[in-house]
Design a protein around this motif. Structure first.
Motif, mmCIF file in Angstrom:
data_model
loop_
_atom_site.group_PDB
_atom_site.id
_atom_site.type_symbol
_atom_site.label_atom_id
_atom_site.label_comp_id
_atom_site.label_asym_id
_atom_site.label_seq_id
_atom_site.Cartn_x
_atom_site.Cartn_y
_atom_site.Cartn_z
ATOM 1 N N GLU A 124 9.381 4.260 -1.788
ATOM 2 C CA GLU A 124 10.184 3.468 -2.721
ATOM 3 C C GLU A 124 10.607 4.306 -3.922
ATOM 4 O O GLU A 124 11.570 4.001 -4.593
ATOM 5 C CB GLU A 124 9.359 2.280 -3.206
ATOM 6 N N ASP A 125 9.876 5.399 -4.161
ATOM 7 C CA ASP A 125 10.143 6.220 -5.337
ATOM 8 C C ASP A 125 10.193 7.694 -4.945
ATOM 9 O O ASP A 125 9.228 8.237 -4.424
ATOM 10 C CB ASP A 125 9.042 5.997 -6.379
ATOM 11 N N ASP A 126 11.311 8.325 -5.186
ATOM 12 C CA ASP A 126 11.449 9.746 -4.870
ATOM 13 C C ASP A 126 11.130 10.628 -6.071
ATOM 14 O O ASP A 126 11.365 11.827 -6.061
ATOM 15 C CB ASP A 126 12.864 10.062 -4.367
ATOM 16 N N GLY A 127 10.578 9.993 -7.126
ATOM 17 C CA GLY A 127 10.263 10.737 -8.334
ATOM 18 C C GLY A 127 11.427 10.790 -9.301
ATOM 19 O O GLY A 127 11.303 11.250 -10.420
ATOM 20 N N MET A 128 12.579 10.287 -8.849
ATOM 21 C CA MET A 128 13.763 10.295 -9.702
ATOM 22 C C MET A 128 14.428 8.927 -9.713
ATOM 23 O O MET A 128 15.622 8.788 -9.953
ATOM 24 C CB MET A 128 14.744 11.367 -9.218
ATOM 25 N N ASN A 152 -0.322 1.671 -6.150
ATOM 26 C CA ASN A 152 0.471 2.592 -5.350
ATOM 27 C C ASN A 152 1.182 1.775 -4.281
ATOM 28 O O ASN A 152 0.526 1.150 -3.459
ATOM 29 C CB ASN A 152 -0.438 3.640 -4.702
ATOM 30 N N PRO A 153 2.503 1.735 -4.284
ATOM 31 C CA PRO A 153 3.222 0.901 -3.313
ATOM 32 C C PRO A 153 2.965 1.343 -1.876
ATOM 33 O O PRO A 153 2.639 2.503 -1.615
ATOM 34 C CB PRO A 153 4.693 1.119 -3.688
ATOM 35 N N GLY A 154 3.110 0.422 -0.963
ATOM 36 C CA GLY A 154 2.990 0.749 0.453
ATOM 37 C C GLY A 154 4.146 1.631 0.896
ATOM 38 O O GLY A 154 5.182 1.709 0.240
ATOM 39 N N MET A 155 3.971 2.295 2.035
ATOM 40 C CA MET A 155 5.010 3.191 2.537
ATOM 41 C C MET A 155 5.466 2.848 3.949
ATOM 42 O O MET A 155 6.312 3.523 4.509
ATOM 43 C CB MET A 155 4.519 4.640 2.497
ATOM 44 N N ASN A 172 6.650 -4.372 -1.111
ATOM 45 C CA ASN A 172 6.413 -3.863 -2.457
ATOM 46 C C ASN A 172 7.163 -4.721 -3.472
ATOM 47 O O ASN A 172 8.271 -5.199 -3.191
ATOM 48 C CB ASN A 172 6.899 -2.419 -2.584
ATOM 49 N N PRO A 173 6.592 -4.913 -4.648
ATOM 50 C CA PRO A 173 7.284 -5.688 -5.686
ATOM 51 C C PRO A 173 8.653 -5.092 -6.000
ATOM 52 O O PRO A 173 8.783 -3.903 -6.262
ATOM 53 C CB PRO A 173 6.347 -5.564 -6.899
ATOM 54 N N GLY A 174 9.672 -5.919 -5.925
ATOM 55 C CA GLY A 174 11.019 -5.459 -6.247
ATOM 56 C C GLY A 174 11.693 -4.663 -5.149
ATOM 57 O O GLY A 174 12.791 -4.164 -5.336
ATOM 58 N N SER A 175 11.045 -4.539 -4.004
ATOM 59 C CA SER A 175 11.619 -3.730 -2.929
ATOM 60 C C SER A 175 12.862 -4.386 -2.352
ATOM 61 O O SER A 175 12.900 -5.595 -2.127
ATOM 62 C CB SER A 175 10.597 -3.522 -1.813
ATOM 63 N N THR A 176 13.880 -3.584 -2.141
ATOM 64 C CA THR A 176 15.093 -4.067 -1.473
ATOM 65 C C THR A 176 15.255 -3.400 -0.121
ATOM 66 O O THR A 176 16.266 -3.580 0.540
ATOM 67 C CB THR A 176 16.332 -3.767 -2.336
#
Length: 267
Positions: A177-181, A209-212, A239-243
């Motif tokens: 969900e997060d690529d660090g950017m 830590n969100p699921g993957m 994940n919360p807010g996941s689209t």
């Protein structure tokens, strides 16, 4: 002799309208059929990965495939289960892999597409793949590492030591969900990260830590388990807010990632 009558403009428009209506009805059905075919192909890849890992274990004293041959930050340029890392990057961004040199490559019949989800439409050379290809490995808990400074370092675990192998994830459809950017890396991760690096008995908040797991196949994800079998699973908790339908098989990854032999690994 009768004169041949041409179509009028209205008749032509009616025909075009009928064709457009039929196409509108058929295209969704074709898209669903394509999606189902991709999911079935992905599941077959998972089965092959489970079998490949078993074959690897046969050759390496029962040990599950290494995640990588080193453990350092920043990520080292070395051989990983997925391929040889040619360049570094966070969560796969900016990283390149030579898939043909990966630790499992020979065990999947040297067919690179087995290491990829079919929804990953890659056209470039597999010797210069940018990041992962939609499938990740439970490297912390099954694979382990051999640090460069310690050739006899963490080797992961023997598959026979996992108490509940049919409930411990080995490989799965995955994304970050997060690529660090601030972006999403749908296909980059090669490692399934866990919520914490403790044991299942330790308390932790699943939101740390969100699921993957990526439920990209019409709300489902394909998973290969430590015992070698593979199946298709519905989303448990997004994940919360996941689209992007990224999350866990259950309420958290607490019961799906961990080795249950009483041992732990540190990343």
């Amino acid at each position: 002799m009768k004169k041949r009558r041409n179509f009028t403009l209205i008749e032509l428009l009616v025909v075009i309208g009928i064709i457009a209506a039929l196409a509108a009805m058929l295209l969704p059905a074709l898209a669903r059929a394509r999606s189902s075919a991709q999911s079935a192909s992905c599941l077959n890849n998972m089965k092959q990965l489970g079998f490949a890992n078993s074959q690897y274990a046969t050759d390496y004293d029962g040990y599950s495939c290494l995640y990588s041959e080193m453990n350092r930050m920043p990520p080292p340029l070395c051989n990983y289960w997925f391929g040889y890392r040619l360049s570094n990057g966070l969560y796969g961004n900016g990283s390149q892999y030579d898939v043909t040199r990966g630790l499992l490559f020979a065990y999947v019949g040297k067919i690179p597409t087995v290491l990829a989800c079919p929804t990953f439409l890659y056209k470039g050379p597999w010797t210069e793949l940018d990041g992962g290809a939609g499938i990740a490995y439970n490297g912390h808990w099954l694979g382990g590492y051999i640090p460069a400074e310690d050739p006899d370092g963490i080797k992961g675990c023997k598959l026979s030591s996992v108490k509940n192998p049919s409930r411990v994830i080995a490989f799965a459809d995955a994304a970050s969900e997060d690529d660090g950017m601030g972006g999403t890396t749908d296909f980059k991760p090669t490692l399934l990260l866990t919520v914490s690096h403790g044991t299942p008995e330790e308390e932790f908040a699943p939101t740390n830590n969100p699921g993957m797991i990526h439920f990209r196949h019409k709300g489902t994800a394909n998973v290969a388990w430590a015992d070698g079998h593979a199946d298709n699973n519905k989303i448990g908790k997004s994940n919360p807010g996941s689209t992007k339908n990224i999350g866990h098989l259950a309420e958290s990854d607490k019961n799906d990632f961990y080795r249950t032999d009483g041992k732990t690994l540190t990343p």
